[in-house]
Every structure is written in structure tokens, then in C-alpha cells.
Design an enzyme around this catalytic site. Structure first.
Site, PDB file in Angstrom:
ATOM      1  N   LEU A  48      44.265  44.981  38.196  1.00 18.06           N
ATOM      2  CA  LEU A  48      43.113  44.929  37.305  1.00 18.06           C
ATOM      3  C   LEU A  48      42.230  46.132  37.608  1.00 18.06           C
ATOM      4  O   LEU A  48      41.948  46.422  38.771  1.00 18.06           O
ATOM      5  CB  LEU A  48      42.304  43.655  37.534  1.00 18.06           C
ATOM      6  CG  LEU A  48      42.636  42.404  36.708  1.00 18.06           C
ATOM      7  CD1 LEU A  48      41.688  41.269  37.093  1.00 18.06           C
ATOM      8  CD2 LEU A  48      42.561  42.658  35.220  1.00 18.06           C
ATOM      9  N   ASP A  49      41.751  46.825  36.566  1.00 17.14           N
ATOM     10  CA  ASP A  49      40.838  47.947  36.762  1.00 17.14           C
ATOM     11  C   ASP A  49      39.567  47.470  37.464  1.00 17.14           C
ATOM     12  O   ASP A  49      39.168  46.308  37.317  1.00 17.14           O
ATOM     13  CB  ASP A  49      40.457  48.564  35.413  1.00 17.14           C
ATOM     14  CG  ASP A  49      41.641  49.211  34.709  1.00 17.14           C
ATOM     15  OD1 ASP A  49      42.573  49.631  35.406  1.00 17.14           O
ATOM     16  OD2 ASP A  49      41.612  49.275  33.463  1.00 17.14           O
ATOM     17  N   PRO A  50      38.902  48.345  38.201  1.00 23.57           N
ATOM     18  CA  PRO A  50      37.650  47.951  38.870  1.00 23.57           C
ATOM     19  C   PRO A  50      36.613  47.375  37.911  1.00 23.57           C
ATOM     20  O   PRO A  50      35.866  46.458  38.279  1.00 23.57           O
ATOM     21  CB  PRO A  50      37.160  49.263  39.493  1.00 23.57           C
ATOM     22  CG  PRO A  50      38.409  50.034  39.751  1.00 23.57           C
ATOM     23  CD  PRO A  50      39.318  49.716  38.586  1.00 23.57           C
TER      24      PRO A  50
END
Length: 311
Positions: A48-50
């Protein structure tokens, strides 16, 4: 004098379904969970992207052997598209690279969605983990290199427009297959609608076979650091773990005896008897007393182990 061996951590196994906070990297999350659980080994299924929140399945110990099966599972995201700007990263983090004063109405957005259902061709974002000649695309993009990524086919099972809270935003839910980039959907929606767009919020609520009810907030886990007694603290953490075998609900299950389990753990095949035994199968799980013993294939009336699990 001999060197002391490095403390490898506890040999625990199971899945921790983390509700990853916004602005917290996936690798950072795995490191935090590994440290909290004092685990010997940890990994995750699906980055998951930050700037995204939500479900991040984290595998501890033997569960890391089942990561590929969870990676292949369907995923559900809720995301908001901000119209009017396309950004270099296709989310809030990047610089604005194109802008428009045009805004789409609800009818135009809904008319577009059938074109994004089923098997579609998608170009991943330039700032992504896709490899080009062995290098990550985001490393090349950050270094100022021109990144040209080829299209690839992804599967969109369903996509729904949930709301248009104002002229500048639209909220969607999408159920999709492995390798789909939601940021690319936002970018392409904006281009097709002639207004540009980028993801302004993103949350993942499902990674099959795990659903939203299985998620655990990081704050709840961190709060257990206040428990002074280590055994009590670790027992409380372990209570959140999901059995390794629950990640394999999509596979055929073979119920075996303790004697057969011993043979599989020694790396030997076992003969399957009974009219209900599968004849041929590339992937199946062998279970004894409800616990996963091995992953393997079924050929010629035999279960042949590929990966074995501790008793």
C-alpha cells in the site's frame, strides 16, 4: 571466545491483518509488526502506498510461504478522485503537470465506467514499483529519468460511483485483480473526461480471503507496549493472529492422518484414498487436526509436497 549467535526472534506463525495508517509505508509497517511480535520472519501481501490506508496483510513465520496466494486474491478499494489536476505521481504527493477548469457531471462519469470493467489495458504510474531493466520505476523517476512503462492487462470485476460530494471530487469503490493501480484509474478517468484527475484519498478494505472485519488498528497493537510483563504482552499480541491455513480458502483441502503428516514433513509423498480424493490438482493444502501441514500438487493418486509447515 566464540561469537554469540544473533537473536532471531520468536518462531511464531500466522497472519496479522493490519489496518495501515495513512502516511505510513508498507515496509515500515512490517518492521513495526515484526518488532512488536518479536517475530523471526515477516513479510506482506500487496504493498500500500504511504498515502493509502487500510488492509495490509502481514505474514509472520510460516505464513510467509503462503504470501503468493494472498497476493493473487481480489482487492477492494474506496478512493476519491480530485478533478482538475494531473500530478506526476497520480496522487497528492506529486507536482501538478497538467490542469483544466473543466469538471465532469455525474452522468458523464457513470457513462465512462463500463469502459473500465472487465479485462482492461492499463499503464502503471511512473512512480511505481514496476521494474524496468532491473530498476524500480520510482527510483528512475525520482532521479529525473524519462520512464516509459508498457501497458499491461488487469481485471476490474466491478467499479461503482459512490458519491459526488462537490464538483471537484468523486468517490468510487472498485473490486479488482492483482496488479491493478488505482492511481492509474484516476489518471485515465481524468484524461477520458477531458478534465484531468488524481487520487486524493485511497483506502483498501479487502484482500481476499481476508475481509474488513479481520483488520486490527496499529494503535491497538502499540498500546500493548504498556503491558510490563513480556509473556502477557506477547500472548495478547498473538491473540490477534489468524491461522496460516485461513489464507488458503481458495485451494482444495485434503484431510490427512498424523502418520501422513509426518511423511509429508519429511518431504515424502502420500497416497490418497477414497472416492472424494481429487484426481489431479496443481495446488492443494494438506491439513491434520485442522492445521496446515503442506502445500503441494496431486498427481496419480498421490499428494506431493512442495512446501511443508511446522507442527
Amino acid at each position: 571466545m566464540g561469537r554469540r549467535g544473533k537473536n532471531k526472534g520468536r518462531p511464531i506463525s500466522g497472519w496479522l491483518i493490519l489496518d495501515k495508517p495513512w502516511d505510513f509505508g508498507s515496509t515500515e509497517a512490517v518492521s513495526k509488526i515484526k518488532w512488536l511480535f518479536k517475530a523471526e520472519k515477516a513479510g506482506h501481501a500487496g504493498t500500500l502506498d504511504p498515502l493509502a490506508s487500510g488492509m495490509l496483510p502481514i505474514a509472520l513465520g510460516d505464513a510467509t510461504k503462503t504470501v503468493p496466494y494472498v497476493m493473487d486474491g481480489r482487492k477492494v478499494y474506496e478512493f476519491t478522485v480530485a478533478w482538475g489536476e494531473e500530478r506526476s505521481t497520480d496522487d497528492l504527493e506529486g507536482a501538478v503537470i497538467a490542469a483544466s477548469g473543466t469538471r465532469p457531471d455525474r452522468a458523464a462519469i457513470e457513462a465512462l465506467l463500463p469502459d473500465y470493467t472487465g479485462a482492461i489495458e492499463q499503464v502503471p504510474p511512473r512512480f511505481s514499483a514496476v521494474k524496468i531493466a532491473g530498476e524500480r520505476a520510482y527510483d528512475m523517476a525520482r532521479a529525473g529519468e524519462e520512464v516509459e512503462l508498457p501497458t499491461r492487462e488487469v481485471e476490474i470485476h466491478r467499479i461503482t460511483l459512490l458519491a459526488c460530494p462537490d464538483a471537484d471530487h468523486a468517490v468510487f469503490e472498485v473490486e479488482c485483480g492483482k496488479g491493478t493501480y488505482v492511481r492509474s484509474l484516476a489518471r485515465d478517468f481524468g484524461r477520458d473526461l477531458g478534465c484531468y484527475g488524481h487520487v486524493s484519498s485511497l483506502r483498501r478494505s479487502m484482500v481476499a480471503p481476508f475481509d474488513e472485519a479481520a483488520m486490527v488498528a496499529l494503535a491497538d497493537l502499540v498500546a500493548l507496549e504498556e503491558v510490563a510483563d513480556e509473556d502477557e504482552r506477547l500472548a495478547a499480541l498473538d491473540a490477534y493472529l489468524i491461522d496460516v491455513g485461513q489464507a488458503l480458502s481458495m485451494l482444495p483441502r485434503i484431510m490427512i492422518t498424523d502418520e501422513q503428516a509426518y511423511k509429508l514433513r519429511m518431504g515424502n509423498p502420500i497416497i490418497l484414498r477414497g472416492r472424494d480424493a481429487p484426481v489431479e490438482c496443481d495446488d492443494a493444502g494438506a491439513f491434520a487436526r485442522g492445521s496446515l501441514v503442506a502445500l503441494g500438487e496431486i498427481r496419480g493418486g498421490e499428494f506431493r509436497p512442495k512446501r511443508v509447515f511446522k507442527g
